[in-house]
Motif scaffolding. Structure first.
Motif, mmCIF file in Angstrom:
data_model
loop_
_atom_site.group_PDB
_atom_site.id
_atom_site.type_symbol
_atom_site.label_atom_id
_atom_site.label_comp_id
_atom_site.label_asym_id
_atom_site.label_seq_id
_atom_site.Cartn_x
_atom_site.Cartn_y
_atom_site.Cartn_z
ATOM 1 N N GLY A 132 0.777 -1.223 0.000
ATOM 2 C CA GLY A 132 0.000 0.000 0.000
ATOM 3 C C GLY A 132 0.812 1.277 0.000
ATOM 4 O O GLY A 132 0.306 2.318 -0.431
ATOM 5 N N SER A 133 2.023 1.239 0.483
ATOM 6 C CA SER A 133 2.866 2.430 0.524
ATOM 7 C C SER A 133 4.211 2.120 -0.104
ATOM 8 O O SER A 133 4.774 1.046 0.122
ATOM 9 N N ARG A 134 4.704 3.076 -0.863
ATOM 10 C CA ARG A 134 5.970 2.906 -1.562
ATOM 11 C C ARG A 134 6.822 4.156 -1.355
ATOM 12 O O ARG A 134 6.284 5.261 -1.276
ATOM 13 N N TYR A 135 8.112 3.971 -1.295
ATOM 14 C CA TYR A 135 9.021 5.063 -1.002
ATOM 15 C C TYR A 135 10.202 4.986 -1.970
ATOM 16 O O TYR A 135 10.640 3.897 -2.337
ATOM 17 N N TYR A 136 10.693 6.158 -2.354
ATOM 18 C CA TYR A 136 11.763 6.204 -3.346
ATOM 19 C C TYR A 136 12.835 7.216 -2.960
ATOM 20 O O TYR A 136 12.542 8.252 -2.348
ATOM 21 N N ALA A 137 14.056 6.909 -3.352
ATOM 22 C CA ALA A 137 15.114 7.905 -3.259
ATOM 23 C C ALA A 137 14.823 9.005 -4.277
ATOM 24 O O ALA A 137 14.253 8.743 -5.341
ATOM 25 N N ASP A 138 15.218 10.221 -3.950
ATOM 26 C CA ASP A 138 14.966 11.344 -4.861
ATOM 27 C C ASP A 138 15.580 11.103 -6.242
ATOM 28 O O ASP A 138 15.042 11.530 -7.259
ATOM 29 N N SER A 139 16.706 10.408 -6.255
ATOM 30 C CA SER A 139 17.435 10.203 -7.509
ATOM 31 C C SER A 139 16.702 9.295 -8.494
ATOM 32 O O SER A 139 17.016 9.303 -9.685
ATOM 33 N N VAL A 140 15.729 8.517 -8.007
ATOM 34 C CA VAL A 140 15.024 7.587 -8.897
ATOM 35 C C VAL A 140 13.531 7.876 -8.994
ATOM 36 O O VAL A 140 12.833 7.248 -9.792
ATOM 37 N N LYS A 141 13.069 8.830 -8.205
ATOM 38 C CA LYS A 141 11.645 9.140 -8.182
ATOM 39 C C LYS A 141 11.176 9.562 -9.568
ATOM 40 O O LYS A 141 11.812 10.357 -10.252
ATOM 41 N N GLY A 142 10.062 8.970 -10.003
ATOM 42 C CA GLY A 142 9.522 9.271 -11.321
ATOM 43 C C GLY A 142 10.059 8.370 -12.422
ATOM 44 O O GLY A 142 9.528 8.356 -13.536
ATOM 45 N N ARG A 143 11.125 7.637 -12.127
ATOM 46 C CA ARG A 143 11.713 6.733 -13.124
ATOM 47 C C ARG A 143 11.583 5.272 -12.728
ATOM 48 O O ARG A 143 11.435 4.404 -13.583
#
Length: 124
Positions: A55-66
């Motif tokens: 239900g929740s996902r988290y990303y490093a800024d460097s990969v967010k959106g990719r």
């Protein structure tokens, strides 16, 4: 729990890869799972994480959106879809289950049962 990462390879910049993290030995549907990477000469760094329910996902800024992390608990597998790859994404990618909650989810010390990684090489 034994984890095995797969799906790495050589790809040109702008390309895509899908990594898989398969668990065996015990179901890991109750665990949060994280993907990390380690480039040559650098420390291991957080890439993405997903809660046990998905239900929740988290990303490093460097990969967010990719990058997109997902899981199929019925298949005991967590995926990392990587699009628009860049040369700086080159690294060994590993997955692990989160065992501790005393620190940040980006902290490698919160994770265990590290699987053997898979090498991703992005050429320019």
């Amino acid at each position: 729990v034994q984890l095995q990462a797969s799906g790495g390879g050589l790809v040109q910049a702008g390309g895509s890869l899908r990594l898989s993290c398969e668990a065996s030995g015990r179901t890991f549907s109750n665990y949060d799972v994280g993907w990390f990477r380690q480039a040559p000469g650098k420390e291991r760094e957080f890439v993405a994480a997903i809660r046990w329910s998905g239900g929740s996902r988290y990303y490093a800024d460097s990969v967010k959106g990719r990058f997109t992390i997902s899981r199929d608990n019925a298949e005991n597998t967590v995926y990392l879809q990587m699009n628009s790859l860049k040369p700086e994404d080159t690294a060994v990618y590993s997955c692990a289950v989160r065992l501790g909650y005393s620190g940040a989810r980006t902290d490698t010390n919160q994770y265990g049962y590290w699987g053997q990684g898979t090498l991703v090489t992005v050429s320019s």
